[in-house]
Design a protein around this motif. Structure first.
Motif, mmCIF file in Angstrom:
data_model
loop_
_atom_site.group_PDB
_atom_site.id
_atom_site.type_symbol
_atom_site.label_atom_id
_atom_site.label_comp_id
_atom_site.label_asym_id
_atom_site.label_seq_id
_atom_site.Cartn_x
_atom_site.Cartn_y
_atom_site.Cartn_z
ATOM 1 N N GLY A 14 0.880 -1.445 0.301
ATOM 2 C CA GLY A 14 -0.177 -0.093 -0.298
ATOM 3 C C GLY A 14 0.953 1.170 -0.193
ATOM 4 O O GLY A 14 2.026 1.320 0.631
ATOM 5 N N GLY A 42 1.695 2.645 4.651
ATOM 6 C CA GLY A 42 0.653 2.283 4.085
ATOM 7 C C GLY A 42 0.619 0.060 4.245
ATOM 8 O O GLY A 42 2.165 -0.276 4.711
ATOM 9 N N GLY A 43 -0.060 -0.288 4.068
ATOM 10 C CA GLY A 43 0.226 -2.053 3.828
ATOM 11 C C GLY A 43 0.990 -2.679 3.477
ATOM 12 O O GLY A 43 1.843 -2.523 2.538
ATOM 13 N N HIS A 65 -1.856 -10.323 -4.994
ATOM 14 C CA HIS A 65 -2.109 -9.332 -3.208
ATOM 15 C C HIS A 65 -1.428 -8.367 -4.009
ATOM 16 O O HIS A 65 -0.599 -7.772 -3.797
ATOM 17 N N ARG A 66 -2.521 -7.415 -3.318
ATOM 18 C CA ARG A 66 -2.655 -6.001 -2.767
ATOM 19 C C ARG A 66 -3.082 -5.817 -1.175
ATOM 20 O O ARG A 66 -4.145 -5.883 -0.620
ATOM 21 N N ALA A 67 -1.673 -4.618 -1.036
ATOM 22 C CA ALA A 67 -1.766 -4.621 0.481
ATOM 23 C C ALA A 67 -2.797 -3.008 0.233
ATOM 24 O O ALA A 67 -2.939 -2.137 -1.276
ATOM 25 N N LYS A 68 -3.860 -2.388 1.566
ATOM 26 C CA LYS A 68 -4.462 -1.032 1.327
ATOM 27 C C LYS A 68 -3.390 -0.235 1.466
ATOM 28 O O LYS A 68 -1.837 0.260 2.299
ATOM 29 N N ASP A 69 -3.666 1.581 0.935
ATOM 30 C CA ASP A 69 -3.482 2.190 1.834
ATOM 31 C C ASP A 69 -3.506 2.797 2.458
ATOM 32 O O ASP A 69 -4.575 2.829 3.095
ATOM 33 N N GLU A 71 -4.505 6.481 5.360
ATOM 34 C CA GLU A 71 -5.402 7.418 5.177
ATOM 35 C C GLU A 71 -4.496 8.376 4.983
ATOM 36 O O GLU A 71 -3.185 8.846 5.465
ATOM 37 N N ALA A 83 -1.802 1.330 7.523
ATOM 38 C CA ALA A 83 -3.213 0.411 6.550
ATOM 39 C C ALA A 83 -2.398 -1.351 7.681
ATOM 40 O O ALA A 83 -1.007 -0.618 7.642
ATOM 41 N N GLU A 84 -3.422 -1.942 6.987
ATOM 42 C CA GLU A 84 -3.069 -3.949 7.653
ATOM 43 C C GLU A 84 -2.360 -4.144 7.015
ATOM 44 O O GLU A 84 -2.203 -4.292 5.387
ATOM 45 N N GLY A 120 5.198 -1.345 2.445
ATOM 46 C CA GLY A 120 4.609 -0.299 2.270
ATOM 47 C C GLY A 120 4.949 0.594 2.561
ATOM 48 O O GLY A 120 6.117 0.887 3.248
#
Length: 369
Positions: A14, A42-43, A65-69, A71, A83-84, A120
């Protein structure tokens, strides 16, 4: 479950959240000053070794496989939420590499081993960080950094102490069933084994080792013939190879010596290091040879095969000779483990001595610290 031992995936970590430029707007605080918070991190994406997983089948179909950004930051000193992280569970024995350069990124050899695959992005700074006595109303902020993105090749190499070699229908599956807890498919036709099987052999309550059975090899396996060439990599981690030979083939025209030499030839073609591993000869199916012919047939085979290493005569079906063989295997494995342990201790002592001999003003001292 379908057995898959190779896969290619893409991991995208992320991005970090952006920092924000904000100023306090509260009542009775006309000069509240900057209060822009930082962006969240970012994750990241991690690989986790799991001994309860036996195949890479999940990654054959789920390739991205994508991690979240993270905030973005907000005013009132509010920082963005990070992000986790994403944890990808893989079988113990998975080798992770770069498909383009071939660089080894990680080798998962222990249960619950964790390896970072993609980091991240860090969150950006809000304008609260740029406040100073000379810059009381900063409008600077920074954007979050992008997360890492990379393609990866996953290759499973099972972890076993002993590997079984042999032609199809040589009795490898019967042998591993006789001496371990593995229960592979067994039939009176070749190629019943379609993927590697692992079994734990218990010599006593506290003494055990792991044995691996792969599909049988045929001549031309190194060039892709048959099934066994696809799984030879699973023998590269083993300490000992057992070359199992069918001494009583159904077809009288089949020469066991010729077949055994073909196996050794294919092994050498595939990998010189694998060919150089300790290898024992196991002559199987002696229950199908008349008692008065056994000694003569064994002697003739060993002579024509020009074999000078250990030879064991067994019947996997009746388990004759199997107990002596597994006891000998355990003694060999235990000896190798002790050698490795002593070698590791020697390396630690040598490194400690090397560090202790470095003077404090030596340039290497800082690098060690």
């Amino acid at each position: 479950m379908k057995f898959i031992d190779e896969a290619k995936i893409e991991v995208i970590a992320g991005d970090g959240g952006n920092g924000v430029a904000s100023f306090c707007r509260e009542k009775f605080r006309p000069f509240g000053g900057p209060d822009g918070g930082d962006g969240g991190k970012g994750g990241s994406i991690f690989a986790v070794a799991d001994r309860n997983i036996n195949t890479l089948v999940d990654y054959r179909y789920a390739k991205l496989h994508r991690a979240k950004d993270g905030e973005n930051g907000r005013g009132s000193d509010c920082y963005g939420k990070g992000a986790e992280d994403v944890f990808l569970r893989m079988p113990v024995g998975t080798l992770i590499s770069d498909p383009n350069s071939g660089e080894i990124i990680a080798d998962l050899t222990e249960h619950e081993q964790v390896v970072l695959l993609a980091k991240g992005g860090e969150g950006g700074w809000g304008n609260i960080h740029f406040k100073s006595s000379t810059n009381r109303a900063p409008r600077q902020k920074t954007d979050g950094k992008p997360g890492e993105q990379r393609e990866l090749k996953l290759e499973l190499k099972v972890l076993a102490d002993v590997g079984l070699l042999g032609m199809p229908n040589a009795g490898k599956s019967t042998f591993i069933t006789a001496v371990s807890n593995a229960r592979p498919k067994i039939a009176d036709y070749p190629f019943t084994t379609l993927h590697p099987n692992l079994g734990v052999v218990r010599v006593s309550h506290e003494r055990s080792f792991v044995i691996a059975d792969i599909p049988g090899l045929i001549e031309g396996a190194a060039e892709g013939a048959g099934l066994g060439h696809q799984f030879l990599r699973h023998l590269q981690r083993t300490t000992l190879l057992l070359h199992i030979v069918d001494l009583a083939p159904f077809d009288d025209a089949v020469d066991p010596v010729k077949e055994a030499k073909a196996i050794v030839k294919e092994l050498k073609k595939y990998d010189e290091e694998l060919h150089a591993k300790p290898r024992w000869l196991v002559l199987n199916k002696l229950d199908m040879v008349p008692g008065d012919e056994r000694a003569k047939r064994v002697k003739d085979f060993v002579k024509r095969f020009a074999w000078k290493g250990p030879v064991f005569e067994i019947s996997a079906l009746t388990r004759d000779g199997c107990e002596d063989l597994i006891n000998a295997i355990y003694e060999f494995i235990a000896e190798q483990r002790q050698k490795e342990h002593r070698a590791a201790e020697t390396r630690v002592v040598e490194e400690a001595r090397s560090i202790a001999s470095i003077e404090p003003d030596d340039p290497r001292f800082k690098s060690i610290e």
